[in-house]
Design a protein around this motif. Structure first.
Motif, PDB file in Angstrom:
ATOM      1  N   GLU A 133       4.108   7.746  -1.234  1.00 43.98           N
ATOM      2  CA  GLU A 133       4.964   7.468  -0.154  1.00 43.98           C
ATOM      3  C   GLU A 133       4.490   6.106   0.359  1.00 43.98           C
ATOM      4  N   PHE A 134       5.360   5.167   0.563  1.00 38.38           N
ATOM      5  CA  PHE A 134       5.318   3.718   1.054  1.00 38.38           C
ATOM      6  C   PHE A 134       4.504   4.006   2.549  1.00 38.38           C
ATOM      7  N   VAL A 135       3.337   2.807   2.506  1.00 31.91           N
ATOM      8  CA  VAL A 135       2.797   2.700   3.931  1.00 31.91           C
ATOM      9  C   VAL A 135       3.256   1.402   4.595  1.00 31.91           C
ATOM     10  N   ALA A 136       2.890   0.182   3.581  1.00 26.76           N
ATOM     11  CA  ALA A 136       2.828  -1.129   4.357  1.00 26.76           C
ATOM     12  C   ALA A 136       3.134  -2.039   3.058  1.00 26.76           C
ATOM     13  N   ALA A 137       3.849  -3.012   3.459  1.00 28.82           N
ATOM     14  CA  ALA A 137       3.973  -4.011   2.344  1.00 28.82           C
ATOM     15  C   ALA A 137       3.940  -5.574   2.934  1.00 28.82           C
ATOM     16  N   PHE A 138       3.703  -6.645   1.977  1.00 32.95           N
ATOM     17  CA  PHE A 138       3.517  -7.798   2.341  1.00 32.95           C
ATOM     18  C   PHE A 138       4.184  -8.741   1.451  1.00 32.95           C
ATOM     19  N   LYS A 139       5.161  -9.622   2.083  1.00 32.17           N
ATOM     20  CA  LYS A 139       5.729 -10.427   1.060  1.00 32.17           C
ATOM     21  C   LYS A 139       4.870 -11.603   1.008  1.00 32.17           C
ATOM     22  N   TRP A 140       4.420 -11.890  -0.040  1.00 27.90           N
ATOM     23  CA  TRP A 140       3.520 -13.041  -0.392  1.00 27.90           C
ATOM     24  C   TRP A 140       3.911 -14.370  -0.017  1.00 27.90           C
ATOM     25  N   THR A 141       5.145 -14.707  -0.498  1.00 29.95           N
ATOM     26  CA  THR A 141       5.572 -16.205   0.033  1.00 29.95           C
ATOM     27  C   THR A 141       5.896 -16.303   1.447  1.00 29.95           C
ATOM     28  N   ALA A 142       6.663 -15.212   2.073  1.00 27.88           N
ATOM     29  CA  ALA A 142       7.182 -15.425   3.323  1.00 27.88           C
ATOM     30  C   ALA A 142       5.988 -15.027   4.219  1.00 27.88           C
ATOM     31  N   TRP A 191       0.770  -1.091  -0.043  1.00 26.52           N
ATOM     32  CA  TRP A 191       0.004   0.000   0.002  1.00 26.52           C
ATOM     33  C   TRP A 191       1.055   1.225   0.026  1.00 26.52           C
ATOM     34  N   PHE A 192       0.710   2.208  -0.828  1.00 26.71           N
ATOM     35  CA  PHE A 192       0.973   3.427  -0.784  1.00 26.71           C
ATOM     36  C   PHE A 192       0.075   4.529  -0.783  1.00 26.71           C
ATOM     37  N   ARG A 193       0.475   5.683  -0.514  1.00 27.24           N
ATOM     38  CA  ARG A 193      -0.420   6.772  -0.411  1.00 27.24           C
ATOM     39  C   ARG A 193      -0.096   8.003  -0.965  1.00 27.24           C
ATOM     40  N   TYR A 217       6.379  -1.872   7.509  1.00 27.65           N
ATOM     41  CA  TYR A 217       5.549  -0.605   7.737  1.00 27.65           C
ATOM     42  C   TYR A 217       6.329   0.559   7.620  1.00 27.65           C
ATOM     43  N   ALA A 218       5.770   1.436   7.162  1.00 29.13           N
ATOM     44  CA  ALA A 218       6.435   3.062   7.389  1.00 29.13           C
ATOM     45  C   ALA A 218       6.245   3.285   8.834  1.00 29.13           C
ATOM     46  N   GLU A 219       7.463   3.859   9.555  1.00 29.31           N
ATOM     47  CA  GLU A 219       7.389   4.360  10.756  1.00 29.31           C
ATOM     48  C   GLU A 219       6.193   5.312  11.052  1.00 29.31           C
ATOM     49  N   SER A 220       5.857   5.959  10.359  1.00 29.00           N
ATOM     50  CA  SER A 220       4.657   7.032  10.444  1.00 29.00           C
ATOM     51  C   SER A 220       3.251   6.063  10.626  1.00 29.00           C
ATOM     52  N   VAL A 221       3.165   5.025  10.411  1.00 28.64           N
ATOM     53  CA  VAL A 221       1.776   4.189  10.579  1.00 28.64           C
ATOM     54  C   VAL A 221       2.153   2.871  11.431  1.00 28.64           C
ATOM     55  N   LYS A 222       3.488   2.336  11.839  1.00 33.12           N
ATOM     56  CA  LYS A 222       3.637   1.460  12.715  1.00 33.12           C
ATOM     57  C   LYS A 222       2.872   1.702  14.060  1.00 33.12           C
ATOM     58  N   GLY A 223       2.332   0.376  14.352  1.00 28.50           N
ATOM     59  CA  GLY A 223       1.541   0.538  15.522  1.00 28.50           C
ATOM     60  C   GLY A 223      -0.060   0.790  15.500  1.00 28.50           C
ATOM     61  N   ARG A 224      -0.150   1.290  14.142  1.00 30.05           N
ATOM     62  CA  ARG A 224      -1.655   1.854  13.883  1.00 30.05           C
ATOM     63  C   ARG A 224      -2.168   1.130  12.807  1.00 30.05           C
ATOM     64  N   TYR A 229      10.930  -3.270  -1.076  1.00 28.62           N
ATOM     65  CA  TYR A 229       9.407  -3.328  -1.017  1.00 28.62           C
ATOM     66  C   TYR A 229       8.905  -1.851  -0.771  1.00 28.62           C
ATOM     67  N   TYR A 230       9.546  -0.970  -0.294  1.00 30.80           N
ATOM     68  CA  TYR A 230       9.349   0.462  -0.065  1.00 30.80           C
ATOM     69  C   TYR A 230       9.390   1.143  -1.098  1.00 30.80           C
ATOM     70  N   LEU A 231      10.123   0.709  -2.166  1.00 26.13           N
ATOM     71  CA  LEU A 231      10.219   1.665  -3.471  1.00 26.13           C
ATOM     72  C   LEU A 231       8.906   1.550  -4.538  1.00 26.13           C
ATOM     73  N   ALA A 232       8.356   2.546  -4.810  1.00 30.17           N
ATOM     74  CA  ALA A 232       7.008   2.229  -5.608  1.00 30.17           C
ATOM     75  C   ALA A 232       7.597   1.642  -7.060  1.00 30.17           C
ATOM     76  N   ASN A 233       8.797   2.081  -7.352  1.00 27.15           N
ATOM     77  CA  ASN A 233       9.239   1.619  -8.827  1.00 27.15           C
ATOM     78  C   ASN A 233       9.485   0.160  -8.949  1.00 27.15           C
ATOM     79  N   LYS A 234       9.222  -0.541  -7.725  1.00 19.48           N
ATOM     80  CA  LYS A 234       9.539  -1.981  -7.850  1.00 19.48           C
ATOM     81  C   LYS A 234       8.260  -2.776  -8.076  1.00 19.48           C
ATOM     82  N   TYR A 235       7.266  -1.923  -8.050  1.00 22.17           N
ATOM     83  CA  TYR A 235       5.650  -2.401  -8.269  1.00 22.17           C
ATOM     84  C   TYR A 235       5.290  -2.112  -9.504  1.00 22.17           C
ATOM     85  N   ASP A 236       4.935  -3.110 -10.471  1.00 23.69           N
ATOM     86  CA  ASP A 236       4.452  -3.170 -11.830  1.00 23.69           C
ATOM     87  C   ASP A 236       3.001  -3.216 -11.994  1.00 23.69           C
TER      88      ASP A 236
END
Length: 125
Positions: A44-53, A34-36, A58-65, A106-113
């Motif tokens: 900016e990066f918000v959160a990511a989930f590695k599908w296999t692992a 998820w980006f916003r 999380y981004a620091e700004s949202v961690k814990g929330r 995972y935090y770089l938008a350009n890695k997502y296609d």
């Protein structure tokens, strides 16, 4: 294809849950995230989930929330957002990456296609 939903208007301190359904070539997916993007700001990066692992980041700004989770059977990821703040106001995008480097960057938008259409989240003070 990615279809995001669940955005809306909420007061500060409230909660929302975003959903993102993936269809098509989901077997080649390494990471979903998820980006916003707020008006006048970069995406900016918000959160990511590695599908296999099955690990989440999380981004620091949202961690814990915020909590990212998945339903593998439904090819769906969720973003549970609690204790929302006005600075969380943005268009939220889900994204999927079919490149292995997304596992590390995972935090770089350009890695997502693949990107969803975005869903607006507005938090009032």
């Amino acid at each position: 294809q990615l279809q995001a939903s669940g955005g809306g208007l909420v007061q500060a301190g409230g909660s929302l849950k975003l959903s993102c359904v993936a269809s098509g070539r989901t077997f080649s997916m390494y990471t979903m995230g998820w980006f916003r993007q707020a008006p006048g700001k970069d995406r900016e990066f918000v959160a990511a989930f590695k599908w296999t692992a099955g690990t989440a980041y999380y981004a620091e700004s949202v961690k814990g929330r915020f909590t990212i989770s998945r339903d593998s059977a439904k090819n769906t990821i969720y973003l549970q957002m609690n204790n929302l703040k006005p600075e969380d106001t943005a268009v939220y995008y889900c994204a999927a990456a079919s490149v292995v480097s997304s596992v590390y960057y995972y935090y770089l938008a350009n890695k997502y296609d693949n990107w969803g259409q975005g869903t607006q989240v507005t938090v009032s003070s």
